[in-house]
Design a protein around this motif. Structure first.
Motif, PDB file in Angstrom:
ATOM      1  N   PRO A   1       6.485   8.715   2.310  1.00 28.68           N
ATOM      2  CA  PRO A   1       7.934   8.160   1.889  1.00 28.68           C
ATOM      3  C   PRO A   1       9.119   7.805   3.136  1.00 28.68           C
ATOM      4  CG  PRO A   1       7.069   9.932   0.897  1.00 28.68           C
ATOM      5  CD  PRO A   1       6.162  10.058   2.108  1.00 28.68           C
ATOM      6  N   ASP A   2       9.586   6.674   2.763  1.00 31.64           N
ATOM      7  CA  ASP A   2      10.857   6.236   3.503  1.00 31.64           C
ATOM      8  C   ASP A   2      10.544   6.029   5.025  1.00 31.64           C
ATOM      9  OD1 ASP A   2      12.441   6.462   1.254  1.00 31.64           O
ATOM     10  OD2 ASP A   2      13.015   8.611   1.740  1.00 31.64           O
ATOM     11  N   SER A   3       9.178   5.540   5.318  1.00 26.33           N
ATOM     12  CA  SER A   3       8.758   5.602   6.808  1.00 26.33           C
ATOM     13  C   SER A   3       8.997   4.025   7.320  1.00 26.33           C
ATOM     14  CB  SER A   3       7.257   5.762   6.791  1.00 26.33           C
ATOM     15  OG  SER A   3       6.494   5.098   5.991  1.00 26.33           O
ATOM     16  N   VAL A   4       9.599   3.149   6.362  1.00 26.32           N
ATOM     17  CA  VAL A   4      10.066   1.820   6.902  1.00 26.32           C
ATOM     18  C   VAL A   4      11.570   1.442   6.458  1.00 26.32           C
ATOM     19  CG1 VAL A   4       9.836  -0.625   6.263  1.00 26.32           C
ATOM     20  CG2 VAL A   4       7.632   0.699   6.479  1.00 26.32           C
ATOM     21  N   THR A   5      12.189   0.877   7.538  1.00 31.03           N
ATOM     22  CA  THR A   5      13.565   0.529   7.242  1.00 31.03           C
ATOM     23  C   THR A   5      14.008  -0.797   7.444  1.00 31.03           C
ATOM     24  OG1 THR A   5      14.444   2.882   7.910  1.00 31.03           O
ATOM     25  CG2 THR A   5      16.108   0.872   8.011  1.00 31.03           C
ATOM     26  N   VAL A   6      14.432  -1.343   6.511  1.00 29.94           N
ATOM     27  CA  VAL A   6      14.625  -3.002   6.331  1.00 29.94           C
ATOM     28  C   VAL A   6      16.188  -2.807   6.866  1.00 29.94           C
ATOM     29  CG1 VAL A   6      14.953  -5.047   5.312  1.00 29.94           C
ATOM     30  CG2 VAL A   6      12.880  -3.575   4.754  1.00 29.94           C
ATOM     31  N   SER A   7      16.355  -3.349   8.097  1.00 28.94           N
ATOM     32  CA  SER A   7      17.782  -3.282   8.329  1.00 28.94           C
ATOM     33  C   SER A   7      18.702  -4.547   7.751  1.00 28.94           C
ATOM     34  CB  SER A   7      17.847  -3.715   9.912  1.00 28.94           C
ATOM     35  OG  SER A   7      17.768  -4.872  10.407  1.00 28.94           O
TER      36      SER A   7
ATOM     37  N   ASP B   1       0.921  -1.118  -0.024  1.00 26.53           N
ATOM     38  CA  ASP B   1      -0.143   0.062   0.172  1.00 26.53           C
ATOM     39  C   ASP B   1       0.787   1.320   0.104  1.00 26.53           C
ATOM     40  OD1 ASP B   1      -2.546  -1.310  -0.049  1.00 26.53           O
ATOM     41  OD2 ASP B   1      -3.105  -0.610   1.825  1.00 26.53           O
ATOM     42  N   GLY B   2       2.068   1.150   0.386  1.00 27.71           N
ATOM     43  CA  GLY B   2       2.841   2.289   0.409  1.00 27.71           C
ATOM     44  C   GLY B   2       3.156   2.732  -0.931  1.00 27.71           C
ATOM     45  N   TYR B   3       2.918   1.788  -1.858  1.00 29.58           N
ATOM     46  CA  TYR B   3       3.241   2.380  -3.412  1.00 29.58           C
ATOM     47  C   TYR B   3       1.879   2.894  -3.785  1.00 29.58           C
ATOM     48  CZ  TYR B   3       7.779   0.763  -2.324  1.00 29.58           C
ATOM     49  OH  TYR B   3       9.139   0.457  -1.802  1.00 29.58           O
ATOM     50  N   HIS B   4       1.093   3.266  -3.377  1.00 25.96           N
ATOM     51  CA  HIS B   4      -0.076   3.878  -3.736  1.00 25.96           C
ATOM     52  C   HIS B   4       0.506   5.336  -4.631  1.00 25.96           C
ATOM     53  CE1 HIS B   4      -3.324   2.212  -1.392  1.00 25.96           C
ATOM     54  NE2 HIS B   4      -4.053   2.590  -2.286  1.00 25.96           N
ATOM     55  N   LEU B   5       0.106   5.459  -5.787  1.00 22.45           N
ATOM     56  CA  LEU B   5       0.466   6.902  -6.466  1.00 22.45           C
ATOM     57  C   LEU B   5      -0.327   7.955  -5.289  1.00 22.45           C
ATOM     58  CD1 LEU B   5      -0.233   6.510 -10.173  1.00 22.45           C
ATOM     59  CD2 LEU B   5       1.947   6.377  -8.640  1.00 22.45           C
ATOM     60  N   THR B   6       0.214   9.156  -5.434  1.00 22.87           N
ATOM     61  CA  THR B   6      -0.249  10.399  -4.449  1.00 22.87           C
ATOM     62  C   THR B   6      -1.363  10.793  -5.013  1.00 22.87           C
ATOM     63  OG1 THR B   6       0.862  11.884  -5.717  1.00 22.87           O
ATOM     64  CG2 THR B   6       2.060  11.277  -3.871  1.00 22.87           C
TER      65      THR B   6
ATOM     66  N   VAL C   1      17.412  -0.808   3.469  1.00 25.75           N
ATOM     67  CA  VAL C   1      16.514  -0.511   2.435  1.00 25.75           C
ATOM     68  C   VAL C   1      15.316   0.344   3.086  1.00 25.75           C
ATOM     69  CG1 VAL C   1      15.071  -1.169   0.761  1.00 25.75           C
ATOM     70  CG2 VAL C   1      17.088  -2.527   0.966  1.00 25.75           C
ATOM     71  N   THR C   2      14.985   1.505   2.311  1.00 33.68           N
ATOM     72  CA  THR C   2      13.764   2.124   2.946  1.00 33.68           C
ATOM     73  C   THR C   2      12.723   2.097   2.032  1.00 33.68           C
ATOM     74  OG1 THR C   2      14.472   4.229   2.053  1.00 33.68           O
ATOM     75  CG2 THR C   2      15.329   3.831   4.182  1.00 33.68           C
ATOM     76  N   ALA C   3      11.549   2.042   2.583  1.00 38.73           N
ATOM     77  CA  ALA C   3      10.260   1.754   1.913  1.00 38.73           C
ATOM     78  C   ALA C   3       9.201   2.823   2.373  1.00 38.73           C
ATOM     79  CB  ALA C   3       9.847   0.422   1.836  1.00 38.73           C
ATOM     80  N   PRO C   4       8.313   3.173   1.494  1.00 36.19           N
ATOM     81  CA  PRO C   4       7.026   3.989   2.018  1.00 36.19           C
ATOM     82  C   PRO C   4       6.058   3.217   2.818  1.00 36.19           C
ATOM     83  CG  PRO C   4       6.779   3.568  -0.321  1.00 36.19           C
ATOM     84  CD  PRO C   4       8.004   2.941   0.174  1.00 36.19           C
ATOM     85  N   THR C   5       5.096   3.722   3.330  1.00 34.37           N
ATOM     86  CA  THR C   5       3.857   3.150   4.072  1.00 34.37           C
ATOM     87  C   THR C   5       2.745   4.031   3.517  1.00 34.37           C
ATOM     88  OG1 THR C   5       3.897   4.246   6.133  1.00 34.37           O
ATOM     89  CG2 THR C   5       4.948   2.172   6.279  1.00 34.37           C
ATOM     90  N   PHE C   6       1.549   3.618   4.118  1.00 34.82           N
ATOM     91  CA  PHE C   6       0.520   4.454   3.658  1.00 34.82           C
ATOM     92  C   PHE C   6      -0.409   4.832   4.797  1.00 34.82           C
ATOM     93  CE2 PHE C   6      -4.113   4.667   1.831  1.00 34.82           C
ATOM     94  CZ  PHE C   6      -3.716   5.762   0.792  1.00 34.82           C
ATOM     95  N   ASP C   7      -0.921   6.001   4.485  1.00 33.86           N
ATOM     96  CA  ASP C   7      -1.719   6.462   5.895  1.00 33.86           C
ATOM     97  C   ASP C   7      -3.255   6.543   5.391  1.00 33.86           C
ATOM     98  OD1 ASP C   7      -3.141   8.271   7.769  1.00 33.86           O
ATOM     99  OD2 ASP C   7      -1.132   9.528   8.096  1.00 33.86           O
TER     100      ASP C   7
END
Length: 227
Positions: free
Chosen positions: A126-132, A68-73, A112-118
């Motif tokens: 944007p960049d609200s998740v970090t994969v360590s 869902d973080g990859y929804h277009l704005t 790696v960073t990735a977005p989530t969805f509010d």
């Protein structure tokens, strides 16, 4: 909470994931949770993340990257004339999503960073998740993980295993209506959106169940291929 995702049943599913992780080392493993809107994907992911915290092999080593973080704005959707179909396959950045899945599978491992969805404001963050680098397993969920169309065709090959969530349609529809009401829609408008948009998307993804490695019906495992 789905009955199959408690006690010994969830331990067996986590053992399956631990075996998956060991089978692809030294890279990270990627688990996809797919299915139609409202089928319980987020509930399954939540339970996996909670239970993994107490698993000897997975504790502290599971990351979550939601599709869902990859929804277009909304600005992008307005420009494309797709705002009234938000949630359809072409209202996501499938290329960007596939790119981050490829990145988390890379060796040597990188952060790696990735977005989530509010869901309250209806926008990606944007960049609200970090994969360590310590994460051995990345769990990702969404409607279109097994969609064989357009840019989505790149995604299945980036998933080491896919679990499919199913739910009886009347129950699933009511859950969706309640979800939309919870984010501020009037009940009538929420039901109209579900029947017009969410159910159209459910039909688009329906054939994906045949390609899944494991099928959960309201949290109960009804089919599983050998790991």
């Amino acid at each position: 909470m789905p009955e199959a995702l408690v006690g010994r049943a969830v331990e067996e599913l986590l053992d399956r994931l631990a075996a998956l992780v060991d089978g692809v080392a030294p890279r990270r493993a990627v688990l996809g949770i797919a299915g139609p809107p409202g089928a319980g994907k987020t509930t399954v992911v939540t339970r996996i993340l909670e239970a993994a915290a107490g698993h000897s092999r997975l504790s502290g080593r599971v990351a979550h990257v939601p599709m869902d973080g990859y929804h277009l704005t909304n600005v992008e959707l307005d420009a494309l004339g797709r705002r009234d179909r938000k949630g359809a396959p072409d209202t996501f950045d499938a290329v960007g999503y596939a790119g981050v899945l490829a990145a988390v599978r890379g060796v040597p491992r990188a952060v790696v960073t990735a977005p989530t969805f509010d869901h309250v404001v209806g926008e990606p963050v944007p960049d609200s998740v970090t994969v360590s680098t310590e994460a051995d397993l990345v769990v990702t969920e969404g409607n279109y993980l097994l969609l064989d169309d357009g840019d989505w065709t790149a995604v299945p090959a980036l998933l080491d295993e896919v679990w499919w969530c199913e739910l009886d349609d009347p129950v699933r529809v009511e859950r969706l209506v309640g979800r939309h009401v919870g984010t501020g829609r009037e009940p009538g408008a929420a039901r109209e959106w579900v029947l017009r948009s969410d159910e159209a998307n459910a039909r688009v993804v329906a054939e994906g169940v045949a390609r899944a490695d494991l099928v959960l019906l309201d949290g109960v495992v009804v089919r599983a291929r050998r790991p």
